[in-house]
Write an enzyme that holds these catalytic residues in place. Structure first.
Site, short mmCIF file in Angstrom:
data_model
loop_
_atom_site.label_atom_id
_atom_site.label_comp_id
_atom_site.label_asym_id
_atom_site.label_seq_id
_atom_site.Cartn_x
_atom_site.Cartn_y
_atom_site.Cartn_z
N THR A 128 74.71 12.42 24.49
CA THR A 128 73.54 13.22 24.70
C THR A 128 73.15 13.45 23.02
O THR A 128 73.83 14.21 22.12
CB THR A 128 73.69 14.63 25.26
OG1 THR A 128 74.00 14.49 26.51
CG2 THR A 128 72.52 15.31 25.12
N PRO A 129 72.31 12.53 22.58
CA PRO A 129 72.37 12.37 21.06
C PRO A 129 71.80 13.36 20.07
O PRO A 129 70.64 13.21 19.65
CB PRO A 129 71.69 10.99 21.02
CG PRO A 129 70.47 10.93 22.11
CD PRO A 129 71.40 11.67 23.16
N CYS A 130 72.50 14.50 20.07
CA CYS A 130 72.10 15.56 19.06
C CYS A 130 71.92 14.99 17.62
O CYS A 130 71.04 15.56 16.87
CB CYS A 130 72.69 16.70 19.07
SG CYS A 130 74.53 16.22 18.97
N HIS A 131 72.75 13.90 17.55
CA HIS A 131 72.75 13.52 16.04
C HIS A 131 71.45 12.72 15.74
O HIS A 131 71.19 12.51 14.60
CB HIS A 131 73.90 12.27 15.85
CG HIS A 131 73.73 11.03 16.68
ND1 HIS A 131 74.12 11.20 18.13
CD2 HIS A 131 73.10 10.00 16.59
CE1 HIS A 131 73.91 9.92 18.59
NE2 HIS A 131 73.29 9.10 17.93
#
Length: 164
Positions: A128-131
């Protein structure tokens, strides 16, 4: 069934994979702040199929051969957090969004700070690409794995160096 965990070496440090029979619960960082993702007791899950699949897909991602993850996810958080985390999954590989753009996407245009707080509690890092969430000015902002890891992940996805 209790939650299970498994360590995984990666180019961005050791990760801890956490799962349940329903799916992946967390991908935690080596120096994760205690309590950022409350989980309770964890049992050894070295042979758990969800964790094995997660590790295999993360290895493909780090090798540059996977752009989309296909894993069952078992998000644990508030309804608002889950809404934000689902919005993060809509950010395409190699692209970024600002906190304000995520707030607008979930229909809460004045909730940029709340989006930032939910983003910071994202339990399933990388997948879950919070980056992929950056400041409105394009700057790299806080990240549970550290700004160097964030820059490395964005570089991997964009194929170009980023400045810290």
């Amino acid at each position: 069934m209790p939650l299970v965990h498994k360590p995984m070496a990666s180019p961005v440090g050791e990760l801890t994979l956490v799962g349940s029979d329903a799916g992946l619960v967390a991908v935690l960082w080596e120096d994760d702040r205690p309590g950022r993702v409350p989980l309770g007791l964890l049992e050894d899950g070295s042979d758990h199929p969800v964790l094995a699949d997660t590790e295999a897909q993360l290895r493909e991602y780090f090798a540059g051969t996977r752009k989309v993850f296909d894993l069952p996810l078992d998000f644990r958080g508030t309804d608002f957090q889950k809404t934000v985390w689902h919005a993060l999954r809509e950010i395409p590989f190699g692209e970024t969004r600002s906190y304000a753009q995520i707030a607008l996407a979930i229909g809460r245009p004045t909730a940029s700070r709340a989006v930032g707080a939910a983003n910071g509690r994202n339990p399933i890092s990388i997948i879950t690409p919070c980056h992929r969430v950056i400041g409105t000015s394009g700057s790299l902002t806080g990240f549970a794995g550290g700004l160097e890891a964030k820059a490395w992940l964005l570089w991997l996805e964009a194929g170009q160096p980023l400045l810290l």
